[in-house]
Structure formats: C-alpha cells, structure tokens
Design an enzyme around this catalytic site. Structure first.
Site, PDB file in Angstrom:
ATOM      1  N   ASP A  13       0.864  -1.184   0.000  1.00 13.02           N
ATOM      2  CA  ASP A  13       0.000   0.000   0.000  1.00 13.02           C
ATOM      3  C   ASP A  13       0.893   1.224   0.000  1.00 13.02           C
ATOM      4  O   ASP A  13       2.098   1.135   0.272  1.00 13.02           O
ATOM      5  CB  ASP A  13      -0.887  -0.007   1.258  1.00 13.02           C
ATOM      6  CG  ASP A  13      -1.779   1.223   1.330  1.00 13.02           C
ATOM      7  OD1 ASP A  13      -2.333   1.623   0.290  1.00 13.02           O
ATOM      8  OD2 ASP A  13      -1.906   1.814   2.418  1.00 13.02           O
ATOM      9  N   SER A  14       0.300   2.369  -0.260  1.00 17.31           N
ATOM     10  CA  SER A  14       1.055   3.619  -0.196  1.00 17.31           C
ATOM     11  C   SER A  14       1.528   3.922   1.226  1.00 17.31           C
ATOM     12  O   SER A  14       2.464   4.689   1.404  1.00 17.31           O
ATOM     13  CB  SER A  14       0.167   4.759  -0.695  1.00 17.31           C
ATOM     14  OG  SER A  14      -1.047   4.767   0.030  1.00 17.31           O
ATOM     15  N   GLY A  46      -2.955   8.946  -3.729  1.00 17.11           N
ATOM     16  CA  GLY A  46      -4.285   9.354  -4.215  1.00 17.11           C
ATOM     17  C   GLY A  46      -4.313  10.648  -4.991  1.00 17.11           C
ATOM     18  O   GLY A  46      -5.247  10.899  -5.743  1.00 17.11           O
ATOM     19  N   CYS A  76      -3.796  -1.091  -1.951  1.00 17.08           N
ATOM     20  CA  CYS A  76      -4.109   0.310  -2.217  1.00 17.08           C
ATOM     21  C   CYS A  76      -5.098   0.416  -3.382  1.00 17.08           C
ATOM     22  O   CYS A  76      -4.835  -0.096  -4.470  1.00 17.08           O
ATOM     23  CB  CYS A  76      -2.803   1.021  -2.573  1.00 17.08           C
ATOM     24  SG  CYS A  76      -2.991   2.746  -2.961  1.00 17.08           S
ATOM     25  N   ASN A  77      -6.219   1.073  -3.130  1.00 13.86           N
ATOM     26  CA  ASN A  77      -7.219   1.238  -4.197  1.00 13.86           C
ATOM     27  C   ASN A  77      -6.667   2.053  -5.357  1.00 13.86           C
ATOM     28  O   ASN A  77      -6.905   1.736  -6.523  1.00 13.86           O
ATOM     29  CB  ASN A  77      -8.464   1.944  -3.646  1.00 13.86           C
ATOM     30  CG  ASN A  77      -9.284   1.068  -2.736  1.00 13.86           C
ATOM     31  OD1 ASN A  77     -10.312   0.553  -3.120  1.00 13.86           O
ATOM     32  ND2 ASN A  77      -8.825   0.882  -1.508  1.00 13.86           N
ATOM     33  N   THR A  78      -5.909   3.105  -5.030  1.00 15.16           N
ATOM     34  CA  THR A  78      -5.376   3.975  -6.082  1.00 15.16           C
ATOM     35  C   THR A  78      -4.408   3.185  -6.966  1.00 15.16           C
ATOM     36  O   THR A  78      -4.434   3.300  -8.192  1.00 15.16           O
ATOM     37  CB  THR A  78      -4.652   5.186  -5.450  1.00 15.16           C
ATOM     38  OG1 THR A  78      -5.529   5.797  -4.496  1.00 15.16           O
ATOM     39  CG2 THR A  78      -4.245   6.194  -6.489  1.00 15.16           C
ATOM     40  N   GLU A 156      -5.879   8.862   9.923  1.00 21.61           N
ATOM     41  CA  GLU A 156      -4.501   8.857  10.431  1.00 21.61           C
ATOM     42  C   GLU A 156      -4.380   9.596  11.761  1.00 21.61           C
ATOM     43  O   GLU A 156      -3.456   9.358  12.528  1.00 21.61           O
ATOM     44  CB  GLU A 156      -3.554   9.442   9.382  1.00 21.61           C
ATOM     45  CG  GLU A 156      -3.433   8.500   8.207  1.00 21.61           C
ATOM     46  CD  GLU A 156      -2.354   8.879   7.216  1.00 21.61           C
ATOM     47  OE1 GLU A 156      -1.652   9.874   7.426  1.00 21.61           O
ATOM     48  OE2 GLU A 156      -2.236   8.149   6.213  1.00 21.61           O
ATOM     49  N   CYS A 190     -11.283   3.058  -0.491  1.00 16.86           N
ATOM     50  CA  CYS A 190      -9.965   3.549  -0.069  1.00 16.86           C
ATOM     51  C   CYS A 190      -9.581   2.800   1.201  1.00 16.86           C
ATOM     52  O   CYS A 190     -10.439   2.539   2.055  1.00 16.86           O
ATOM     53  CB  CYS A 190     -10.039   5.052   0.201  1.00 16.86           C
ATOM     54  SG  CYS A 190      -8.526   5.734   0.922  1.00 16.86           S
ATOM     55  N   HIS A 192      -8.224   3.640   3.848  1.00 16.10           N
ATOM     56  CA  HIS A 192      -8.412   4.301   5.136  1.00 16.10           C
ATOM     57  C   HIS A 192      -9.860   4.297   5.619  1.00 16.10           C
ATOM     58  O   HIS A 192     -10.115   4.510   6.795  1.00 16.10           O
ATOM     59  CB  HIS A 192      -7.950   5.760   5.043  1.00 16.10           C
ATOM     60  CG  HIS A 192      -6.472   5.937   5.008  1.00 16.10           C
ATOM     61  ND1 HIS A 192      -5.677   5.320   4.069  1.00 16.10           N
ATOM     62  CD2 HIS A 192      -5.632   6.646   5.806  1.00 16.10           C
ATOM     63  CE1 HIS A 192      -4.421   5.661   4.283  1.00 16.10           C
ATOM     64  NE2 HIS A 192      -4.360   6.462   5.331  1.00 16.10           N
TER      65      HIS A 192
HETATM   66  N1  DGL Z   1      -3.993   3.779  -0.023  1.00 17.38           N
HETATM   67  C1  DGL Z   1      -4.733   4.805  -0.720  1.00 17.38           C
HETATM   68  C2  DGL Z   1      -5.962   4.151  -1.393  1.00 17.38           C
HETATM   69  O1  DGL Z   1      -6.488   3.158  -0.968  1.00 17.38           O
HETATM   70  C3  DGL Z   1      -5.149   5.914   0.208  1.00 17.38           C
HETATM   71  C4  DGL Z   1      -3.993   6.791   0.689  1.00 17.38           C
HETATM   72  C5  DGL Z   1      -3.222   7.453  -0.440  1.00 17.38           C
HETATM   73  O2  DGL Z   1      -3.756   8.372  -1.094  1.00 17.38           O
HETATM   74  O3  DGL Z   1      -2.096   7.044  -0.660  1.00 17.38           O
HETATM   75  O4  DGL Z   1      -6.424   4.653  -2.387  1.00 17.38           O
END
Ligand code: DGL
Length: 272
Positions: A13-14, A46, A76-78, A156, A190, A192
């Site tokens: 993930d990011s 994101g 990570c969705n992005t 966060e 996402c 989070h």
């Molecule tokens: N992990 C990112 C997502 O699920 C969210 C945080 C980011 O923008 O890096 O899209």
C-alpha cells in the site's frame, strides 16, 4: 526460488491504510505468512498521476519479490486502479489480487438493483476504475462517485468518530446520497475508510449498505489460493513489515489500521 505453500503473501500500500486489508486477510487466513510494505516515503498516492503511481507500484512489487512471495495483494485502491495490468504483466505467473474488482463484485451482489455510490481518493475517482468494474458486471447499473480526501487525514489522526468525523462525512455523503434515485450501496473505495465505517454508516443511514473492499479482497485472496492449491496448512511465520520511511511512525499509526499493536522493532526500513 520458487514460492511454495509456506511462502508469504506480499501486501503493499502507499502507507499504513492497507493494514486494514492485512487485518482482513489475517482474520480470514490465520495460517498464512504475510509481508507488508508501506511506501510511507511517497504517500499519498491518491493525488498523484496514474503513471507515477504505476512506477511506484512496480518498485514496491519488486521489493516484495525478494521475499519469495506466492501472491501479491495490491491493498491500495489507487494503485489497483492505476497499475494492476502492469503489475500482472511484471509478476506473471504469480497471482496478483487488487481491491477494485472484489469490491465491485461485492457491491453488485449486495445491491443488485443499485444504484451504487463510491467514495475513494481523487486518483481512483478520476480513473473511473470502480465505475468500469461495476458496469462490467452489471452494464446498466447507475454508479455515482466522489472523492473523500479528508477521510484519509481523519483516519490517520485517529479521529474516526465524534462531531468532526460526522461533519466531514455529512459534507461528502450528503450530495452523493441525495442523488435521485438514492444510492442503496456505498463502496468504501480507499484503504483508510474502513476505520471510519461506524461514522459513515451513521451518517449514510440504515437504508444504505456499506461495501468494504478490504473484506472482499480477503475473500478473493482465499479463492485464488484455493484455486492454485497454495493455501498454507500452517503454522504461519510471524508477519513482517517494511516501510520506505519513518518505521517508528508506521508502527505507531499502523495500530489504528491493523487493530493491534505493531512492535517498532519488527518494521524494517527499505529503499525502493
Ligand atoms: N492507499 C490509498 C488508497 O487506498 C489511500 C492513501 C493514499 O492516497 O495514498 O487509495
């Protein structure tokens, strides 16, 4: 080395948010060894372009390959929205599971008559990956979407409930859920957002079903491991954590998303 049943599942993930996906995988597959990489030096993904996110994702996958992983989860969705085809090409024949397709499938099966609303990062919304994935399964499905960037910061900060979180949720969800006809499903697109689930559910109301892409991705991981005969009979090795910056902060904030303490000594600093 060729991965075997004992090889770990790689998750990336990011940052720390993907630990919600790791937690879901741990609950569902407690015998699997897991190695998690958070690209904390380059968070957030994101707001970045699809090309940059793809480059970062390929580097993260390269680092996880050194652990002889048997499957990669793009938590990570992005990154799932931007980089899945490139990751699948780079890692073939290793299976790669993203969070968008399982989330879309869960949304369509939870709310087959729709409409479906999606909240995600700016990048995920811009690329329309959820809309495409949902309509690939149900072509006439009405889908509305909106970015909800402040949820990332709230999560966060640990501000997952109370008046501030509820006000932000009302600001994002109000216009989205006021769409006519009213959406009946809401995809938390996402990493989070699952930690804000109770607040989002309270603001959305009981007539809206929440779809958590972390849970559905864990179900998909189990299916793929079963299909490939790669389930680990156990016992699993202890989970490993990698971060590209500030391992102490990763351990501290990670607890919010993993739902259990992370020993700062168990988080290694890596350079991609
Ligand atoms: N992990 C990112 C997502 O699920 C969210 C945080 C980011 O923008 O890096 O899209």
């Amino acid at each position: 080395m060729t991965p075997d049943l004992n090889s770990p599942i790689g998750i990336f993930d990011s940052g720390m948010g993907g630990l919600t996906v790791m937690a879901a995988i741990r609950r569902r597959l407690p015998d699997e060894a897991l190695v998690y990489l958070g690209d904390t030096a380059r968070l957030p993904y994101g707001t970045k372009s699809a090309d940059t996110v793809t480059r970062y994702a390929l580097q993260a996958a390269g680092a996880l390959l050194r652990f002889d992983i048997k499957l990669l989860v793009v938590a990570c969705n992005t990154a799932s929205a931007a980089a899945l085809p490139a990751l699948r090409e780079m890692l073939a024949p290793l299976p790669v599971v993203g969070v968008i397709e399982p989330g879309a499938a869960a949304a369509v099966s939870a709310v087959p008559a729709g409409p479906i609303a999606v909240i995600a990062t700016e990048g995920t919304v811009r690329g329309g990956a959820y809309v495409q994935a949902i309509q690939a399964l149900s072509p006439a499905m009405p889908v509305v979407q909106a970015p909800a960037p402040l949820f990332v910061g709230l999560a966060e900060e640990g501000l997952t409930g109370g008046p501030i979180a509820e006000a932000v949720a009302a600001r994002y969800l109000g216009p989205l859920l006021d769409t006519v006809p009213r959406p009946r499903g809401l995809v938390l697109g996402c990493t989070h957002f699952p930690v804000l689930k109770d607040t989002i559910a309270k603001v959305a109301g009981p007539d809206v079903t929440l779809i958590d892409s972390a849970e559905t991705a864990a179900v998909r991981v189990e299916e793929v491991l079963k299909e490939k005969g790669l389930l680990n009979p156990g016992p699993p090795a202890a989970p490993k954590f990698l971060a590209t910056d500030a391992p102490g902060r990763f351990a501290h904030l990670g607890e919010i998303f993993l739902g259990e303490p992370i020993d700062p000594g168990a988080v290694a600093l890596v350079d991609l």
